[in-house]
Design an enzyme around this catalytic site. Sequence first.
Site, PDB file in Angstrom:
ATOM      1  N   GLU A   1      52.107 -18.401  36.547  1.00 18.96           N
ATOM      2  CA  GLU A   1      52.247 -17.436  35.437  1.00 18.96           C
ATOM      3  C   GLU A   1      53.596 -16.731  35.515  1.00 18.96           C
ATOM      4  O   GLU A   1      54.033 -16.283  36.577  1.00 18.96           O
ATOM      5  CB  GLU A   1      51.125 -16.395  35.509  1.00 18.96           C
ATOM      6  CG  GLU A   1      51.159 -15.412  34.356  1.00 18.96           C
ATOM      7  CD  GLU A   1      50.074 -14.339  34.433  1.00 18.96           C
ATOM      8  OE1 GLU A   1      49.529 -13.980  33.381  1.00 18.96           O
ATOM      9  OE2 GLU A   1      49.772 -13.865  35.551  1.00 18.96           O
TER      10      GLU A   1
ATOM     11  N   ASN B   1      51.176  -3.778  28.403  1.00 18.60           N
ATOM     12  CA  ASN B   1      50.752  -3.410  27.044  1.00 18.60           C
ATOM     13  C   ASN B   1      50.141  -2.007  27.092  1.00 18.60           C
ATOM     14  O   ASN B   1      48.967  -1.828  26.794  1.00 18.60           O
ATOM     15  CB  ASN B   1      49.703  -4.389  26.514  1.00 18.60           C
ATOM     16  CG  ASN B   1      50.158  -5.829  26.639  1.00 18.60           C
ATOM     17  OD1 ASN B   1      51.158  -6.216  26.058  1.00 18.60           O
ATOM     18  ND2 ASN B   1      49.441  -6.599  27.431  1.00 18.60           N
TER      19      ASN B   1
ATOM     20  N   THR C   1     -21.914 -42.760  21.494  1.00 17.57           N
ATOM     21  CA  THR C   1     -22.574 -41.670  22.214  1.00 17.57           C
ATOM     22  C   THR C   1     -22.323 -40.392  21.421  1.00 17.57           C
ATOM     23  O   THR C   1     -21.385 -40.329  20.622  1.00 17.57           O
ATOM     24  CB  THR C   1     -22.017 -41.480  23.648  1.00 17.57           C
ATOM     25  OG1 THR C   1     -20.610 -41.230  23.547  1.00 17.57           O
ATOM     26  CG2 THR C   1     -22.261 -42.687  24.526  1.00 17.57           C
TER      27      THR C   1
ATOM     28  N   ASP D   1     -22.344 -31.903  27.094  1.00 15.48           N
ATOM     29  CA  ASP D   1     -20.880 -32.032  27.015  1.00 15.48           C
ATOM     30  C   ASP D   1     -20.412 -31.497  25.657  1.00 15.48           C
ATOM     31  O   ASP D   1     -19.443 -30.720  25.564  1.00 15.48           O
ATOM     32  CB  ASP D   1     -20.493 -33.513  27.177  1.00 15.48           C
ATOM     33  CG  ASP D   1     -18.990 -33.716  27.315  1.00 15.48           C
ATOM     34  OD1 ASP D   1     -18.301 -32.754  27.730  1.00 15.48           O
ATOM     35  OD2 ASP D   1     -18.507 -34.827  27.016  1.00 15.48           O
TER      36      ASP D   1
ATOM     37  N   CYS E   1      49.482 -11.734  28.635  1.00 13.62           N
ATOM     38  CA  CYS E   1      49.047 -12.689  29.661  1.00 13.62           C
ATOM     39  C   CYS E   1      48.522 -13.993  29.072  1.00 13.62           C
ATOM     40  O   CYS E   1      48.280 -14.958  29.807  1.00 13.62           O
ATOM     41  CB  CYS E   1      48.011 -12.059  30.582  1.00 13.62           C
ATOM     42  SG  CYS E   1      46.692 -11.224  29.688  1.00 13.62           S
TER      43      CYS E   1
ATOM     44  N   PRO F   1      47.279  -1.309  31.525  1.00 12.32           N
ATOM     45  CA  PRO F   1      48.357  -2.007  32.233  1.00 12.32           C
ATOM     46  C   PRO F   1      49.753  -1.479  31.884  1.00 12.32           C
ATOM     47  O   PRO F   1      49.923  -0.732  30.917  1.00 12.32           O
ATOM     48  CB  PRO F   1      48.200  -3.427  31.706  1.00 12.32           C
ATOM     49  CG  PRO F   1      47.744  -3.229  30.300  1.00 12.32           C
ATOM     50  CD  PRO F   1      46.897  -1.999  30.280  1.00 12.32           C
TER      51      PRO F   1
END
Lengths: 91, 882
Positions: free
Chosen positions: B344, B122, B599, B654, B253, B119
């Site tokens: 801003e 900076n 059973t 079973d 910023c 930028p």
Amino acid sequence: MTMNAEWLEIDGERVVQDLQAAREALDSAQNDVVLDFSSVRRIDPSALRAMEKLAGIADEKAVKVVLRGVNVDIYKVLKLVKLTSRFSFLA
Amino acid sequence: MAETVASLSEERIAYLEGLVSQARTAAAVFTQYTQEDVDRIVKPMVLAGLEQAQYLARLAIEETRLGVVEDKALKNMVATEFVYNYIKDKRTVGAIREFPERGVVEVAEPIGVIFSLTPITNPTSTVLFKCIMAIKTRNAVIFSPHPSAGHCCYEAVRIMYEAAVKHGAPEGVFTCLESQTLQDNAYLMRHKDVGLIDATGGPGMVKAAYSSGKPALGVGPGNTPVYLEKTADLNMAVVDIITSKTFDNGTICASEQTVVIDDEIYDSVLQKFSDLGAHICNEKETELLGRTVIDPKTGYMQPMAVGQKATDIARMVGLSVKPKTKLLIAPIQGVGPEHPLSVEKLFPVLAVYRAKSVNEALTVCVDVNHAGGIGHTAVIFSRNDQIIQKFGEVMNAGRIIVNSPGSIGALGGVYNDMVPTFSFGCGTGGGNSTTDNVNVYNYLNIKRVARRTQAHMWFRVPNQIYFNMNAVENLRHFQSRSTIIITNPAMEQIGHVDTVRRHIPPETHVHVSVIPDAEPEVKVVMQGVEALNFYKADQIIALGGGSVIDAAKIMKLKYESPEADLEELAAPFLDLRKRVIQYPTEKVAQARLIAISTTSGTGSEVTPFAVLTDKEHGRKVTLADYSLSPDVAIVDPQFVMSMPKGLTADTGIDCLTHALEAGVSIFASPYTDSNAMQAIRMVFKFLPIAYEHPQDEEARTMMHNAACIAAIAFSNAAVGVNHALAHAFGARFGVAHGRANALMLPHVIAFNAGVPTKFMPSPNQRGYIAHKKYAMVADLLGLGGQTIDEKVKSLVAATEQLLDRLAIPRSIADLGISKEEFERAMPDLVKIAFDDPSWRSNPRMPLLSELGDLFWSAYRGRSLPTVAKAPQQQIAEEWSCV
């Protein structure tokens, strides 16, 4: 395939110079050229440039260049710069 | 963007391609570097940046005319020294983090070529920061500076590059566009060899980066709200805000934009600002300021004001202020287009708002946050932890800075322990992919090497199991004030209830609750709970088969935890340890559950399962939790000596199905195997005897124990597809559970022994082993066979022979069910069987079509599918295969 090939050893400390020599060897090559990379631990940008040139000359002269003993780190570098398709590899 | 790229000349494209090629080569070569290589390069780069901090700051000011040279020099130092301090010991090459307890290692992979936009605000600090990040992570960077900051950025790149290459970095690792256009940026953003765009710049550039289709890190715009709450240290707050807002003339910023001040402290805060060199604007000045420094058409700040001194801005606007004025403070009455100064402002103009309450203050801060600053930064000054927490919750900001300056605080590492950065991720609210303070980890592809882990297994059994003839005598050991016996009418008639009563200590008050001999309904359970409450029971004795014991388990659950929602507790789950619904642990009452089985099949006396019939909704509800397991099991064969032959056969099969399914289950363990194998051996030996000679006490005892032992196995390893098929078929055609299991069993063994169409994920097993486990069973039973295939066939044949000996019908057709009727039922049968949770522990995942095939195999009977050839292996190895 490699029975009659010309065999050149690449010194890990002089990769660029040895590749230059390999380029010259291509001029008189009757068969495949095998470059032995067993002692090469790492390559730098100048070596990569030399390899690119070598690949170009090999294409022109229709000579097959076989790289032997390339370690996986160098193989990955060649892969990233898309040079693997221009050489053959031998373990 | 395509059009702009198309307008590039061939020469320009060649130039850009050259930059990319150089960077790509450097990045490729860089992959060979070790952590030590990288760290050896980074340190001298940092020192070079520090040495040139002031030089680069002057260059930036000369070129951009924004900011303050001292502050820019400081930023250059933070971008080097502070960042280095954070990263110097960080691993960024190879294995960077290890989590041994999870078997996970994170490994760094460089990105390759990064295209980086920097930028105007900076410029040099951002370049220094990004160069250090790139070398630390083995990446190459092509820089594209803001056109008005090209020279200073180029110099910063040069300084970093020379230091890096001198100490071993690959040549070409940094390049910088000497001049750039939007077309250049568009071309590079879309270049196939660029791996990441790191865009720090205006919103347009950030949006372009994200629109390029490339992975991008982008810094969104900010609009930092500040809440100055009445408990704050006001002197500190005012100095911090001035320090931050005037730092580099407000170009960071993250700097403060609107300060919302509690009514009680508003006047004194403004006075403190004024005392320290701020000019407080009156209404007219505020209006004039807003009209001048904010573009009325766009609502954004005017570029001419960015990074300028307060006095210069005042002169621009026509305000009369003292010569050393640091800051212009403009009171506003709201947020939005009617209040232009609420946006801003990257210059030393600060809006202030008087709030009458905490709620109003927070609301205005939310408005400011949403007026162009979502995801960026918010600041609070307060000593009230609750308000700080609430502020953190309502602000959508990647950085919420507490009691410190916004701009320098957000940079990290100075006023707090956040990660130092010059690139603020703003999350999805800011159109960014991260809320991080961008640093080294954002410049890496982090790979996870995940080693196979074994899930923790368990083996649970009731606290006490009493077995063999007259085991019921042990009831005398259990003291109780009030006991309820849950049983069914048959047990009363046979005299079993009296037998039990005889062994209960005489001082115990005993009540008998007789329930129907069927799977329990909710209504029956609730009647039982009423009785438990009425008698304030501290002990429940369940005397009967599976239905009675299941009913008692649920009665105990509802008695101890009346709030337990049975429907919710029956929610499906895949893994007991990870289930969504947890069984209640808080209890209003407590009763010991003693289960006496009558059973030899279900094993309900030791299982953590209970089946409930929900007549209202016409379905069965299965509850499963170890808290349902009885506290005491009594396995006394005197209660089964009079079992009819048919029931002996059905319940015995079973039991065999339980053992075989637990044996091949994906949850099988050496603990469950030992029980499963023993139960199988006992069934094959003693079931025919118990069937043919019902009064054989040894056979009855062994079968009663086998049922309990098999139940211990499947309580911990679960059952499989045989049960899923039997549940669906039995419910549809009214066939007893044991018999339904028997009809499926040989077919399921053959199915599981084959090569699966679909494997079931089973992290605790090494390879597919079901066929080997069956072969192991065949060996155990001495059935013969040399190969695994032969042994599995022997087991299937032995199972068939056992069923024949028990006179169990060998096909569904034999039950008198017509093919047409069965065909009609098939879609439902397959659907219900697939929904049944039982098969989820089966070794082979059944496809829907395979469930259909299995049903048809069972319908036809003996024409079993061929047992597929499985790889041959020594069976001995398989004893330790789970």
